[in-house]
Enzyme design. Structure first.
Site, PDB file in Angstrom:
ATOM      1  N   SER A  30       0.827  -1.214   0.000  1.00  0.00           N
ATOM      2  CA  SER A  30       0.000   0.000   0.000  1.00  0.00           C
ATOM      3  C   SER A  30       0.856   1.256   0.000  1.00  0.00           C
ATOM      4  O   SER A  30       1.742   1.415   0.838  1.00  0.00           O
ATOM      5  CB  SER A  30      -0.892   0.042   1.243  1.00  0.00           C
ATOM      6  OG  SER A  30      -1.756  -1.030   1.242  1.00  0.00           O
ATOM      7  N   HIS A  61      -9.185  -4.049  -9.396  1.00  0.00           N
ATOM      8  CA  HIS A  61      -8.218  -3.000  -9.743  1.00  0.00           C
ATOM      9  C   HIS A  61      -7.236  -3.514 -10.786  1.00  0.00           C
ATOM     10  O   HIS A  61      -6.925  -4.695 -10.823  1.00  0.00           O
ATOM     11  CB  HIS A  61      -7.460  -2.504  -8.516  1.00  0.00           C
ATOM     12  CG  HIS A  61      -6.897  -3.598  -7.676  1.00  0.00           C
ATOM     13  ND1 HIS A  61      -5.755  -4.280  -8.010  1.00  0.00           N
ATOM     14  CD2 HIS A  61      -7.345  -4.159  -6.537  1.00  0.00           C
ATOM     15  CE1 HIS A  61      -5.522  -5.198  -7.094  1.00  0.00           C
ATOM     16  NE2 HIS A  61      -6.475  -5.157  -6.198  1.00  0.00           N
ATOM     17  N   HIS A  83      -4.632 -10.340  -3.032  1.00  0.00           N
ATOM     18  CA  HIS A  83      -4.817 -10.657  -1.604  1.00  0.00           C
ATOM     19  C   HIS A  83      -5.761 -11.847  -1.432  1.00  0.00           C
ATOM     20  O   HIS A  83      -6.735 -11.999  -2.168  1.00  0.00           O
ATOM     21  CB  HIS A  83      -5.420  -9.459  -0.860  1.00  0.00           C
ATOM     22  CG  HIS A  83      -4.519  -8.269  -0.774  1.00  0.00           C
ATOM     23  ND1 HIS A  83      -4.575  -7.238  -1.666  1.00  0.00           N
ATOM     24  CD2 HIS A  83      -3.541  -7.953   0.115  1.00  0.00           C
ATOM     25  CE1 HIS A  83      -3.662  -6.329  -1.333  1.00  0.00           C
ATOM     26  NE2 HIS A  83      -3.019  -6.741  -0.271  1.00  0.00           N
ATOM     27  N   TYR A  85      -7.854 -12.056   0.961  1.00  0.00           N
ATOM     28  CA  TYR A  85      -9.192 -11.576   1.374  1.00  0.00           C
ATOM     29  C   TYR A  85     -10.069 -11.156   0.204  1.00  0.00           C
ATOM     30  O   TYR A  85     -11.264 -10.967   0.337  1.00  0.00           O
ATOM     31  CB  TYR A  85      -9.077 -10.434   2.404  1.00  0.00           C
ATOM     32  CG  TYR A  85      -8.420  -9.161   1.910  1.00  0.00           C
ATOM     33  CD1 TYR A  85      -9.058  -8.306   1.015  1.00  0.00           C
ATOM     34  CD2 TYR A  85      -7.159  -8.802   2.371  1.00  0.00           C
ATOM     35  CE1 TYR A  85      -8.453  -7.146   0.569  1.00  0.00           C
ATOM     36  CE2 TYR A  85      -6.549  -7.649   1.945  1.00  0.00           C
ATOM     37  CZ  TYR A  85      -7.198  -6.832   1.048  1.00  0.00           C
ATOM     38  OH  TYR A  85      -6.583  -5.683   0.603  1.00  0.00           O
ATOM     39  N   GLU A  86      -9.448 -10.992  -0.972  1.00  0.00           N
ATOM     40  CA  GLU A  86     -10.238 -10.620  -2.146  1.00  0.00           C
ATOM     41  C   GLU A  86     -10.963 -11.833  -2.727  1.00  0.00           C
ATOM     42  O   GLU A  86     -11.749 -11.711  -3.660  1.00  0.00           O
ATOM     43  CB  GLU A  86      -9.325 -10.018  -3.222  1.00  0.00           C
ATOM     44  CG  GLU A  86      -8.796  -8.652  -2.824  1.00  0.00           C
ATOM     45  CD  GLU A  86      -7.640  -8.181  -3.694  1.00  0.00           C
ATOM     46  OE1 GLU A  86      -7.751  -7.083  -4.258  1.00  0.00           O
ATOM     47  OE2 GLU A  86      -6.634  -8.899  -3.816  1.00  0.00           O
ATOM     48  N   ALA A 113       1.801  -2.757   4.301  1.00  0.00           N
ATOM     49  CA  ALA A 113       1.351  -1.876   5.384  1.00  0.00           C
ATOM     50  C   ALA A 113       0.714  -2.787   6.422  1.00  0.00           C
ATOM     51  O   ALA A 113       0.020  -3.737   6.055  1.00  0.00           O
ATOM     52  CB  ALA A 113       0.326  -0.881   4.860  1.00  0.00           C
ATOM     53  N   MET A 211      -2.367  -8.402   6.328  1.00  0.00           N
ATOM     54  CA  MET A 211      -3.191  -9.306   5.519  1.00  0.00           C
ATOM     55  C   MET A 211      -2.495  -9.785   4.242  1.00  0.00           C
ATOM     56  O   MET A 211      -3.156 -10.098   3.258  1.00  0.00           O
ATOM     57  CB  MET A 211      -4.501  -8.596   5.155  1.00  0.00           C
ATOM     58  CG  MET A 211      -5.287  -8.070   6.350  1.00  0.00           C
ATOM     59  SD  MET A 211      -6.766  -7.205   5.826  1.00  0.00           S
ATOM     60  CE  MET A 211      -7.264  -6.394   7.359  1.00  0.00           C
ATOM     61  N   SER A 212      -1.165  -9.814   4.256  1.00  0.00           N
ATOM     62  CA  SER A 212      -0.460 -10.217   3.027  1.00  0.00           C
ATOM     63  C   SER A 212       0.883 -10.847   3.374  1.00  0.00           C
ATOM     64  O   SER A 212       1.071 -11.331   4.490  1.00  0.00           O
ATOM     65  CB  SER A 212      -0.246  -8.980   2.137  1.00  0.00           C
ATOM     66  OG  SER A 212       0.680  -8.096   2.743  1.00  0.00           O
ATOM     67  N   ASN A 235      -0.639   1.955  11.719  1.00  0.00           N
ATOM     68  CA  ASN A 235      -1.580   2.226  12.820  1.00  0.00           C
ATOM     69  C   ASN A 235      -1.259   1.307  13.983  1.00  0.00           C
ATOM     70  O   ASN A 235      -0.606   0.285  13.792  1.00  0.00           O
ATOM     71  CB  ASN A 235      -3.024   1.952  12.344  1.00  0.00           C
ATOM     72  CG  ASN A 235      -3.185   0.533  11.793  1.00  0.00           C
ATOM     73  OD1 ASN A 235      -2.805   0.255  10.649  1.00  0.00           O
ATOM     74  ND2 ASN A 235      -3.699  -0.364  12.610  1.00  0.00           N
ATOM     75  N   HIS A 247      -9.377   2.502   7.322  1.00  0.00           N
ATOM     76  CA  HIS A 247      -8.496   2.420   6.167  1.00  0.00           C
ATOM     77  C   HIS A 247      -7.845   3.779   5.870  1.00  0.00           C
ATOM     78  O   HIS A 247      -6.715   3.848   5.390  1.00  0.00           O
ATOM     79  CB  HIS A 247      -9.298   1.928   4.966  1.00  0.00           C
ATOM     80  CG  HIS A 247      -8.459   1.624   3.757  1.00  0.00           C
ATOM     81  ND1 HIS A 247      -7.408   0.728   3.791  1.00  0.00           N
ATOM     82  CD2 HIS A 247      -8.503   2.100   2.489  1.00  0.00           C
ATOM     83  CE1 HIS A 247      -6.847   0.679   2.593  1.00  0.00           C
ATOM     84  NE2 HIS A 247      -7.483   1.498   1.786  1.00  0.00           N
TER      85      HIS A 247
HETATM   86  N1  HPA Z   1      -4.487  -5.131  10.797  1.00  0.00           N
HETATM   87  C1  HPA Z   1      -4.383  -5.877   9.675  1.00  0.00           C
HETATM   88  N2  HPA Z   1      -3.945  -5.390   8.533  1.00  0.00           N
HETATM   89  C2  HPA Z   1      -3.558  -4.110   8.493  1.00  0.00           C
HETATM   90  C3  HPA Z   1      -3.638  -3.281   9.616  1.00  0.00           C
HETATM   91  C4  HPA Z   1      -4.124  -3.828  10.834  1.00  0.00           C
HETATM   92  O1  HPA Z   1      -4.219  -3.154  11.882  1.00  0.00           O
HETATM   93  N3  HPA Z   1      -3.195  -2.051   9.243  1.00  0.00           N
HETATM   94  C5  HPA Z   1      -2.840  -2.148   7.928  1.00  0.00           C
HETATM   95  N4  HPA Z   1      -3.063  -3.394   7.470  1.00  0.00           N
END
Ligand code: HPA
Length: 272
Positions: A30, A61, A83, A85-86, A113, A211-212, A235, A247
């Site tokens: 990201s 995308h 991903h 999750y997609e 990220a 998530m990757s 974060n 997000h």
């Molecule tokens: N959790 C999972 N995936 C993420 C996060 C998170 O807090 N931040 C960015 N990708």
């Protein structure tokens, strides 16, 4: 498991467009996509055109493989990734790694990220991945093995190459970039974790969650590619701060740190 013929077909197509021989691959997470636009003498190849790549209509995308030069090296960059999750299978998520291997890469830099679990870390920090914990209950090697591609029972004791990590730490030092180190937990998503899940991960020894990255790292090891992973901690993970998680925060932080991240990656490529 990937089929050798499918990988060859994808590679043959790419080689009709360029005769460049990349030695390093990079998966851009990201906010890092613009790095691909800094490559010189670049050839841009939309994923949609590459045989056996997942079509972007399935994941919403359009992305591309970019082969070009930076820091005196020819590299192949994935501008955008697939991903889990997609709804992609892990074969689809990791197919590009097989293709990069057959194109000739020996080293892979995986970026992402993710959320910080370790409370010594702060949003905006960069973290060198030392190891991972797979919390998804799935992995890209399940099913019959293709012995052309790698061994049945894979050793993951040096998934994120200790030798390359040492070089990356030296580079960060030289560039005056603070680089954290830690364990990345792979969460399927797309929802963020619950506070209780984050407490569980912290107890397990995870420093960050995302998530990757893990499926690609496993297939890179299976392919005999030396790999490193670098995370942008965008974060604090859910429940650590008394505030909701969104997000927007992820995108904002990734954007804030982008220049430092790109400088680090550029220097890594030059010295690898
Ligand atoms: N959790 C999972 N995936 C993420 C996060 C998170 O807090 N931040 C960015 N990708």
């Amino acid at each position: 498991m990937h089929k050798t013929a499918d990988i060859k077909e994808a590679v043959s197509y790419i080689q009709t467009l360029t005769n460049k021989k990349p030695t390093i691959g990079i998966i851009l997470g990201s906010g890092l996509g613009p790095f691909a636009d800094t490559l010189q003498n670049a050839v841009h190849i939309p994923y949609d055109n590459i045989p056996h790549f997942t079509k972007s209509a399935a994941v919403g995308h359009a992305n591309e493989l970019v082969i070009g030069d930076v820091g005196g090296k020819t590299i192949v960059a994935m501008k955008g990734r697939f991903h889990y999750y997609e709804g992609c299978t892990l074969d689809q998520v990791t197919f590009p790694v097989r293709v990069m291997k057959m194109l000739g890469i020996e080293k892979l830099i995986i970026t992402n990220a993710c959320g910080a679990i370790n409370t010594d870390f702060a949003p905006g920090d960069l973290m060198l991945i030392t190891d991972h914990i797979n919390l998804t209950g799935n992995n890209p090697l399940l099913g019959p093995n293709n012995a052309d591609l790698g061994v049945r029972f894979l050793d993951l004791s040096d998934t994120y190459s200790k030798k390359l990590r040492k070089t990356v730490l030296d580079i960060a030092d030289d560039l005056n970039i603070t680089l954290r180190q830690g364990v990345y937990a792979w969460w399927s998503g797309p929802m963020y974790e619950t506070p209780a899940e984050i407490r569980m991960m912290r107890t397990m020894g995870a420093d960050a969650v995302g998530m990757s990255t893990v499926p690609e790292a496993i297939i890179a090891r299976h392919s005999g590619i030396e790999t490193i992973g670098i995370s942008c901690l965008t974060n604090m993970a859910c429940g650590i701060l008394d505030q909701p998680l969104g997000h927007e925060e992820v995108i904002e932080t990734a954007e804030r740190v982008k220049t430092t991240f790109l400088n680090l990656v550029t220097e890594i490529i030059a010295r690898f």
